[in-house]
Design a protein around this motif. Structure first.
Motif, PDB file in Angstrom:
ATOM      1  N   LYS A  60       0.836  -1.210   0.000  1.00 18.19           N
ATOM      2  CA  LYS A  60       0.000   0.000   0.000  1.00 18.19           C
ATOM      3  C   LYS A  60       0.867   1.255   0.000  1.00 18.19           C
ATOM      4  N   VAL A  61       0.622   2.133  -0.966  1.00 21.02           N
ATOM      5  CA  VAL A  61       1.341   3.410  -1.079  1.00 21.02           C
ATOM      6  C   VAL A  61       0.345   4.533  -0.838  1.00 21.02           C
ATOM      7  N   VAL A  67      -4.643   6.451  -2.011  1.00 18.36           N
ATOM      8  CA  VAL A  67      -4.131   5.154  -1.537  1.00 18.36           C
ATOM      9  C   VAL A  67      -4.046   4.242  -2.752  1.00 18.36           C
ATOM     10  N   ILE A  68      -2.849   3.697  -3.008  1.00 16.39           N
ATOM     11  CA  ILE A  68      -2.642   2.840  -4.178  1.00 16.39           C
ATOM     12  C   ILE A  68      -2.156   1.472  -3.715  1.00 16.39           C
ATOM     13  N   GLU A  69      -2.811   0.441  -4.219  1.00 16.65           N
ATOM     14  CA  GLU A  69      -2.338  -0.932  -3.959  1.00 16.65           C
ATOM     15  C   GLU A  69      -1.560  -1.369  -5.193  1.00 16.65           C
ATOM     16  N   SER A  70      -0.252  -1.474  -5.062  1.00 15.82           N
ATOM     17  CA  SER A  70       0.570  -1.906  -6.202  1.00 15.82           C
ATOM     18  C   SER A  70       1.875  -2.475  -5.662  1.00 15.82           C
ATOM     19  N   ARG A  71       2.097  -3.727  -5.961  1.00 15.14           N
ATOM     20  CA  ARG A  71       3.317  -4.376  -5.476  1.00 15.14           C
ATOM     21  C   ARG A  71       4.560  -3.702  -6.085  1.00 15.14           C
ATOM     22  N   ALA A  72       4.500  -3.449  -7.401  1.00 14.41           N
ATOM     23  CA  ALA A  72       5.670  -2.894  -8.094  1.00 14.41           C
ATOM     24  C   ALA A  72       5.969  -1.466  -7.631  1.00 14.41           C
ATOM     25  N   LEU A  73       4.903  -0.649  -7.450  1.00 12.50           N
ATOM     26  CA  LEU A  73       5.143   0.736  -7.008  1.00 12.50           C
ATOM     27  C   LEU A  73       5.642   0.738  -5.561  1.00 12.50           C
ATOM     28  N   TYR A 150       1.975   1.152 -15.718  1.00 11.66           N
ATOM     29  CA  TYR A 150       3.176   0.307 -15.736  1.00 11.66           C
ATOM     30  C   TYR A 150       3.031  -0.784 -14.671  1.00 11.66           C
ATOM     31  N   GLY A 151       3.389  -2.023 -15.024  1.00  6.21           N
ATOM     32  CA  GLY A 151       3.292  -3.133 -14.072  1.00  6.21           C
ATOM     33  C   GLY A 151       1.874  -3.237 -13.519  1.00  6.21           C
ATOM     34  N   ASP A 152       1.747  -3.351 -12.212  1.00  3.50           N
ATOM     35  CA  ASP A 152       0.408  -3.472 -11.621  1.00  3.50           C
ATOM     36  C   ASP A 152      -0.117  -2.139 -11.072  1.00  3.50           C
ATOM     37  N   LEU A 153       0.484  -1.032 -11.487  1.00  8.47           N
ATOM     38  CA  LEU A 153      -0.055   0.292 -11.112  1.00  8.47           C
ATOM     39  C   LEU A 153      -1.166   0.656 -12.115  1.00  8.47           C
ATOM     40  N   ALA A 154      -2.422   0.524 -11.647  1.00  5.74           N
ATOM     41  CA  ALA A 154      -3.576   0.651 -12.551  1.00  5.74           C
ATOM     42  C   ALA A 154      -3.596   1.995 -13.281  1.00  5.74           C
ATOM     43  N   LEU A 155      -3.923   1.923 -14.581  1.00 10.52           N
ATOM     44  CA  LEU A 155      -4.010   3.137 -15.402  1.00 10.52           C
ATOM     45  C   LEU A 155      -5.079   4.090 -14.862  1.00 10.52           C
TER      46      LEU A 155
END
Ligand code: SF4
Length: 220
Positions: A60-61, A67-73, A150-155
């Protein structure tokens, strides 16, 4: 206003799928040079940026009210205390040039398309350098930039960038219902800032020799 940066010919060739500097005919070479010259003269680049405190907890970022759920970010921003959101555009001239070229020559239109992609990348590199230098002077070190989509950061997070940076008002770039930016040669990204210096390379984790071992690599 001209582009402010040089469009690297080798990058234009790469976007066109060429693997080396000698591939392609003299006619293609001439068209690439013409496309580069047109864009360097006619681009009207603009950008906007803003810094926010950032926290990372697991995947979680959080920054601002987002709030963004992204493993890569989360991996890329781990250890960062601040982040800079930015949006940049080369302006509408590339899209217009491609449209005009397509009427008479699809080959020249491809050169213009590739030159536009190289132009916005070079412009983003210049902004990236400015941000990196500004924060290094304050003891914060930049991670490679990371873009929605990019990656799993949703557009879909493009909408957060547009809201927080007021991108349309500040740069003229609009976001369509399908989350595409107009003009097309536009980029949104976040740059993490950490008190710990890493040997990051400008080209990003994909080009970094540490990509397979670095705990912060955006390649995941
Ligand atoms: S892989 Fe290289 S470029 Fe990416 S975060 Fe690690 S040191 Fe920086």
């Amino acid at each position: 206003m001209p582009l402010e940066v040089t469009i690297p010919e080798n990058e234009v060739r790469r976007y066109m799928g060429f693997r080396g500097p000698v591939e392609g005919s003299p006619e293609t070479d001439a068209m690439i040079k013409k496309a580069i010259a047109s864009l360097e003269k006619d681009c009207s680049p603009r950008y906007v940026s803003k810094a926010f405190p950032v926290t990372v907890d697991g995947y979680k970022v959080e920054f601002a009210d987002v709030v963004i759920e992204s493993r890569a970010l989360a991996r890329n921003l781990a250890g960062c205390t601040e982040c800079v959101l930015f949006a940049a555009t080369a302006g509408p001239s590339c899209d217009m040039l491609v449209k005009r070229a397509a009427v008479t020559s699809s080959a020249y239109a491809s050169c213009c398309q590739a030159a536009g992609a190289a132009a916005i990348e070079a412009y983003c590199d210049m902004i990236n350098d400015k941000i990196r230098n500004e924060y290094e002077a304050k003891g914060l070190f930049a991670r490679p930039r990371f873009s929605p989509g990019y990656g799993d950061l949703a557009l879909a997070h493009q909408k957060d960038w547009f809201r927080l940076l007021d991108i349309t008002k500040n740069t003229g770039v609009e976001l369509t219902d399908s989350l595409l930016m107009v003009p097309t040669k536009s980029v949104t990204a976040v740059i993490g800032l950490s008190p710990n210096r890493l040997p990051c390379v400008k080209q990003g984790c994909e080009a970094c020799t540490m990509a397979s071992t670095c705990a912060f690599s955006r390649k995941g």
